[in-house]
Design an enzyme around this catalytic site. Structure first.
Site, mmCIF file in Angstrom:
data_model
loop_
_atom_site.group_PDB
_atom_site.id
_atom_site.type_symbol
_atom_site.label_atom_id
_atom_site.label_comp_id
_atom_site.label_asym_id
_atom_site.label_seq_id
_atom_site.Cartn_x
_atom_site.Cartn_y
_atom_site.Cartn_z
ATOM 1 N N HIS A 119 -1.455 0.852 7.281
ATOM 2 C CA HIS A 119 -2.003 0.771 5.927
ATOM 3 C C HIS A 119 -2.363 -0.680 5.638
ATOM 4 O O HIS A 119 -1.640 -1.595 6.045
ATOM 5 C CB HIS A 119 -0.981 1.242 4.892
ATOM 6 C CG HIS A 119 -0.364 2.571 5.200
ATOM 7 N ND1 HIS A 119 -1.115 3.691 5.489
ATOM 8 C CD2 HIS A 119 0.935 2.966 5.262
ATOM 9 C CE1 HIS A 119 -0.299 4.709 5.724
ATOM 10 N NE2 HIS A 119 0.941 4.290 5.594
ATOM 11 N N TYR A 172 -5.200 4.619 7.957
ATOM 12 C CA TYR A 172 -5.375 5.666 6.948
ATOM 13 C C TYR A 172 -4.622 5.262 5.690
ATOM 14 O O TYR A 172 -3.782 4.360 5.721
ATOM 15 C CB TYR A 172 -4.936 7.047 7.462
ATOM 16 C CG TYR A 172 -3.545 7.155 8.040
ATOM 17 C CD1 TYR A 172 -2.443 7.431 7.232
ATOM 18 C CD2 TYR A 172 -3.337 7.005 9.412
ATOM 19 C CE1 TYR A 172 -1.167 7.566 7.777
ATOM 20 C CE2 TYR A 172 -2.060 7.138 9.962
ATOM 21 C CZ TYR A 172 -0.989 7.416 9.132
ATOM 22 O OH TYR A 172 0.271 7.548 9.655
#
Length: 329
Positions: free
Chosen positions: A305, A255
């Site tokens: 990430h 995400y």
């Protein structure tokens, strides 16, 4: 024979009633859904007087394919209806064993927090709204960007970033600060907090931290009370997080990071965006400007990430003059 004819007629009438009822319900549902879609997603485009405005889609097909002007970055009581796929994706970001009902949580949250009174959300204001998004990179050290940052109309910072003692390089002005419960720091009196929720507990934490202080831990200890004024609390829209993930990151990483969430958020509320404190320093080191933390770049290896892809996105935005990136030292 008459009995058979009556049965056929009765069957036909029942079928007609069923089809009529189905058609009316379907029409009503479609009309309601379309109305909700327009109500939730259609925003008036804010007048822009800059020489170059972010919302101009004709500059780049790459940008036009990704930038969706209708997406609302802030969750309010009026746009809190999440599509099923959005909710399913969002609740898997930081899995909760027994998540509370989202609708009930949102209803309770917005009975305490207005959520829609911030000046940044004023789409009728005419002018050239200049925003500085200040990251936490060590490349800000000795940059002398402070005065330049403070000249912006809005200054966004994130997580535990301090300004005290670093004013010459990072500035002293903060209008909005993006946090999640685990990264919260006390804010200045007139600073708006933008909570980035990765789970329902994060929303419950806002309720708790502004009332009875019952939540003291998520997966790590969190502040039980915060001093932020309720009218200064904004909630980053979960649907907007998914929009950043789908449209801008193309599914890279698990995400988006707070940094790229801040950047894309700014594209939707500002007319000009300048980035400071993003990326490694000139020697390739990933660290925060206020501390020596050799493990600061660990996120690049965990897969949570995709720092390289996010950096490519900001570089692409800069190349088409949608943002400016100040790389420091």
């Amino acid at each position: 024979m008459p009995a058979l004819r009556k049965m056929k007629l009765l069957t036909f009438l029942l079928l007609l009633v069923f089809l009529t009822s189905f058609f009316l319900n379907y029409t009503s549902t479609v009309m309601t859904t379309n109305w909700l879609f327009r109500k939730i997603l259609k925003l008036p485009q804010r007048p822009c007087t800059c020489s170059r405005c972010i919302g101009d889609l004709e500059v780049s097909s790459w940008f036009a394919q990704r930038f969706n002007q209708t997406m609302q970055p802030v969750l309010t009581a009026h746009n809190s209806l999440l599509e099923e796929d959005t909710y399913s994706w969002w609740r898997k970001l930081q899995r909760e064993k027994i998540p509370r009902n989202l609708n009930d949580t949102i209803r309770e949250l917005f009975s305490l927090v207005p959520g829609d009174t911030d000046p940044m959300l004023d789409n009728e204001a005419v002018g050239c709204r200049r925003c500085a998004v200040v990251g936490n990179s060590g490349n800000l050290k000795a940059s002398q960007y402070g005065a330049q940052i403070d000249e912006h109309d809005f200054v966004l910072r994130m997580n535990k970033a301090p300004t005290l003692g670093f004013e010459a390089d990072v500035g002293s002005k903060t209008t909005h600060h993006l946090v999640y419960p685990e990264s919260f720091k006390e804010l200045g009196e007139n600073v708006s907090m933008i909570l980035v929720p990765f789970k329902i507990t994060d929303l419950l934490w806002v309720i708790s931290a502004t009332t009875n202080g019952t939540i003291s831990r998520t997966y790590v200890p969190v502040p039980t009370k915060i001093k932020v004024k309720k009218e200064k609390i904004l909630i980053y829209h979960p649907g907007f997080i998914k929009y950043v993930f789908d449209n801008w990151l193309q599914g890279h990483g698990r995400y988006p990071s707070t940094g790229i969430l801040s950047v894309i958020f700014s594209l939707h509320v500002c007319d000009e965006v300048d980035l400071y404190g993003f990326g490694a320093d000139s020697k390739g080191n990933w660290h925060h400007y206020w501390e020596n933390n050799p493990s600061a770049g660990a996120f690049r290896k965990t897969g949570v990430h995709d720092g390289d892809f996010e950096s490519n996105v900001t570089a692409a935005l800069a190349s088409i003059h949608k943002i400016r990136i100040f790389k420091g030292r």
